[in-house]
Design an enzyme around this catalytic site. Structure first.
Site, PDB file in Angstrom:
ATOM      1  N   HIS A  84       5.571   7.304  -0.011  1.00  0.00           N
ATOM      2  CA  HIS A  84       5.823   8.136  -1.198  1.00  0.00           C
ATOM      3  C   HIS A  84       4.990   9.424  -1.159  1.00  0.00           C
ATOM      4  O   HIS A  84       5.439  10.465  -1.626  1.00  0.00           O
ATOM      5  CB  HIS A  84       5.486   7.379  -2.491  1.00  0.00           C
ATOM      6  CG  HIS A  84       6.594   6.516  -2.993  1.00  0.00           C
ATOM      7  ND1 HIS A  84       7.862   6.981  -3.274  1.00  0.00           N
ATOM      8  CD2 HIS A  84       6.618   5.191  -3.298  1.00  0.00           C
ATOM      9  CE1 HIS A  84       8.616   5.994  -3.718  1.00  0.00           C
ATOM     10  NE2 HIS A  84       7.886   4.885  -3.742  1.00  0.00           N
ATOM     11  N   CYS A 132      12.048  -0.444  -5.426  1.00  0.00           N
ATOM     12  CA  CYS A 132      11.156   0.638  -5.818  1.00  0.00           C
ATOM     13  C   CYS A 132      11.324   0.904  -7.304  1.00  0.00           C
ATOM     14  O   CYS A 132      12.450   0.894  -7.810  1.00  0.00           O
ATOM     15  CB  CYS A 132      11.527   1.884  -5.003  1.00  0.00           C
ATOM     16  SG  CYS A 132      10.527   3.332  -5.356  1.00  0.00           S
ATOM     17  N   HIS A 189       4.840   1.385   2.130  1.00  0.00           N
ATOM     18  CA  HIS A 189       5.825   1.872   1.154  1.00  0.00           C
ATOM     19  C   HIS A 189       5.190   2.940   0.254  1.00  0.00           C
ATOM     20  O   HIS A 189       5.771   4.009   0.041  1.00  0.00           O
ATOM     21  CB  HIS A 189       6.339   0.677   0.327  1.00  0.00           C
ATOM     22  CG  HIS A 189       7.315   1.031  -0.748  1.00  0.00           C
ATOM     23  ND1 HIS A 189       8.630   0.619  -0.720  1.00  0.00           N
ATOM     24  CD2 HIS A 189       7.182   1.745  -1.895  1.00  0.00           C
ATOM     25  CE1 HIS A 189       9.253   1.075  -1.807  1.00  0.00           C
ATOM     26  NE2 HIS A 189       8.392   1.746  -2.540  1.00  0.00           N
ATOM     27  N   GLU A 190       3.990   2.639  -0.272  1.00  0.00           N
ATOM     28  CA  GLU A 190       3.334   3.583  -1.192  1.00  0.00           C
ATOM     29  C   GLU A 190       2.873   4.852  -0.471  1.00  0.00           C
ATOM     30  O   GLU A 190       3.006   5.954  -0.994  1.00  0.00           O
ATOM     31  CB  GLU A 190       2.159   2.918  -1.918  1.00  0.00           C
ATOM     32  CG  GLU A 190       2.542   1.725  -2.787  1.00  0.00           C
ATOM     33  CD  GLU A 190       3.715   1.970  -3.726  1.00  0.00           C
ATOM     34  OE1 GLU A 190       3.899   3.107  -4.210  1.00  0.00           O
ATOM     35  OE2 GLU A 190       4.482   1.014  -3.967  1.00  0.00           O
TER      36      GLU A 190
END
EC number: 3.5.1.88
Length: 184
Positions: A157, A110, A153-154
């Protein structure tokens, strides 16, 4: 232009805050921010530009990583078969996912985490994502393998979740059961 100095690091409260929906149509400022995010991701993958501006290569960026509490992501990634997935999205949502899981054999990294954190991150093997493009078009995309991992993953966030939250604390390198290994 976004540089590594704009990226907040692990421990910053923005990374643990649930981002707010973007009111559509997006404002000029939001369009500019998201445009700069996708430009950053593309630039980070260009060896000459990355070297010139000291950028760490990345395949995705979420607005909270640049301390903007909005549901915006930029992804620029190739699948195993060479298909390019390049998207800058407002309010991306995973609307469905497979039962099957997968994980990156190299582990995940990351841009907000400076040190490598070893461990496998179980993810859904296939996801369907809906969102709105920079041009205001509503899209519905189906992803599998590496691009699916990047989108998850994004989107994590945007919900204040870091990749290492998914790693088995007792045995980080234990392969997730019945999960397909994916090279990254």
């Amino acid at each position: 232009m976004i540089t590594m100095e704009n990226i907040v690091r692990d421990g910053h409260p923005a990374l643990r805050t649930v981002a707010e929906e973007v009111q559509l149509p997006a404002s000029e400022e939001e369009i500019k921010q998201l445009s700069e995010m996708i430009e950053f991701v593309k630039n980070s993958q260009d060896p000459e530009i990355a070297k010139k501006y000291n950028l760490r290569p990345g395949v995705g960026l979420a607005a909270p990583q640049i301390n903007i509490n909005k549901r915006m992501i930029a992804v620029h990634v190739e699948s195993e078969d060479g298909t390019l997935y390049s998207y800058a999205l407002f309010n991306p949502k995973i609307v469905s996912h497979s039962v099957q899981t997968c994980y990156l054999t190299s582990g995940e990294g990351c841009l907000s985490v400076d040190e490598p954190i070893p461990g496998y991150v179980p993810r859904y093997e296939r996801v369907r994502v809906k969102g709105t493009t920079l041009e205001g078009e509503n899209i519905d995309i189906r992803l599998k393998g590496y691009p699916a991992i990047v989108f998850q993953h994004e989107i994590d966030h945007l919900n204040g979740i870091m990749f290492y939250d998914h790693i088995d604390k007792e045995n980080p390198l234990k392969q997730p059961e019945n999960a397909t290994p994916v090279g990254g």
